[in-house]
Enzyme design. Sequence first.
Site, PDB file in Angstrom:
ATOM      1  N   HIS A  57       0.753  -1.388  -0.138  1.00 35.67           N
ATOM      2  CA  HIS A  57       0.100  -0.158  -0.091  1.00 35.67           C
ATOM      3  C   HIS A  57       0.842   1.429   0.152  1.00 35.67           C
ATOM      4  O   HIS A  57       0.181   2.357   0.285  1.00 35.67           O
ATOM      5  CB  HIS A  57      -0.915  -0.056   1.141  1.00 35.67           C
ATOM      6  CG  HIS A  57      -1.886  -1.101   1.362  1.00 35.67           C
ATOM      7  ND1 HIS A  57      -2.693  -1.492   0.580  1.00 35.67           N
ATOM      8  CD2 HIS A  57      -1.857  -2.141   2.324  1.00 35.67           C
ATOM      9  CE1 HIS A  57      -3.045  -2.823   0.806  1.00 35.67           C
ATOM     10  NE2 HIS A  57      -2.691  -3.088   1.873  1.00 35.67           N
ATOM     11  N   HIS A 219      -7.084  -4.529  -0.748  1.00 35.21           N
ATOM     12  CA  HIS A 219      -6.718  -5.684  -1.095  1.00 35.21           C
ATOM     13  C   HIS A 219      -7.430  -6.339  -2.140  1.00 35.21           C
ATOM     14  O   HIS A 219      -7.187  -7.714  -2.697  1.00 35.21           O
ATOM     15  CB  HIS A 219      -6.749  -6.713   0.206  1.00 35.21           C
ATOM     16  CG  HIS A 219      -5.994  -5.807   1.337  1.00 35.21           C
ATOM     17  ND1 HIS A 219      -6.816  -5.408   2.316  1.00 35.21           N
ATOM     18  CD2 HIS A 219      -4.719  -5.902   1.750  1.00 35.21           C
ATOM     19  CE1 HIS A 219      -6.221  -5.057   3.463  1.00 35.21           C
ATOM     20  NE2 HIS A 219      -5.037  -5.200   2.887  1.00 35.21           N
TER      21      HIS A 219
END
Length: 343
Positions: A57, A219
């Site tokens: 991320h 995700h």
Amino acid sequence: MKKLMNDPKNFVPEMMKGIELANPGTIKYVPEYNLVMRADAPNPNKVSIVQGSGSGHEPAHIMVVGKGMLDGACPGDVFSAPPMDYVVESTKILNSPKGVLHIVNNYSGDRMSFEMATEMLDMEGVTVKTIFVDDDVAVQDSTWTVGRRGVAGNFFVIKAVGAAAEQGASLDELVALGQKVNSRVRSMGMALTGCTPPAKGKPIFSLEEDEIEMGVGIHGEPGRARKKLVSANEIADEMLEAILTDRKPIPGSDEREEPIFKAGDEVALMVNGLGGTPISELYLVYGHVHEAVEKRGLKVWRSYVGEYCTSLEMAGMSITLCKVDDQLKELFMAPADIPIRVF
């Protein structure tokens, strides 16, 4: 999907080593626990702030370690929660007489690791408290969560508590502040493509050329709907409507809160890229959303456009609104010294 990597098992450690070498004297890498920390931490005069979550991320969260933000970040592998012992040992390394604050995005694996770690740390006399971030309005429960997901709004929580910690705020004051910011921030994302974790070698989901995923998780979790591609303005309008009309569930009740954004409010507005979207497209979206927000009677106090919380090379973006007051304005504008200049 072609990637710049060596052994997929070493993807995260090699990335973290690179961050340390690119920031000599300010960032320290502790490979035993996947820990990136301030070289001058812990500071006995301030609460230490630690974030976990999975890798993939970036710049969240290892690239926002530094003065005015995080004191340390101990991620797991790509899209995986950090092991409990990483959290325990990282917290011990960063332990301060003023205590340690954990910031945790609301995913089941992250919660489990940090909650178990907190139990262990309590038994060892380490003072730890936790803020859970759940700013995503897209879905109530998703593949990896019970309740709402924590996404790009996490940055506003980190920025506020990081600045307040530098000013000497106590652990209890930081918890109250973090909960305040979390209560005032709402986000929603969308995807144009999937993404490929290094160890997997193939996309975690696929979209047709004319499809988008509305409300996607960072995700790759499913969102609200898979839909046909429409104009950027139409996409942004649907996301903004969900954010502005959101009514968060009241814990322990069947009732819901009233929408938090009202005419006359000042807001920080973020358009966040998910890793594979050109900055030109993000500014195109920002321009429309800025005007749409102000037509609703809100005033945009400050803009944030760029990559804050990504999903590897996923093409797509998220929109975040944070309702600000004088206290939060001061904290958001406080100086920060971190490897990547996102604030």
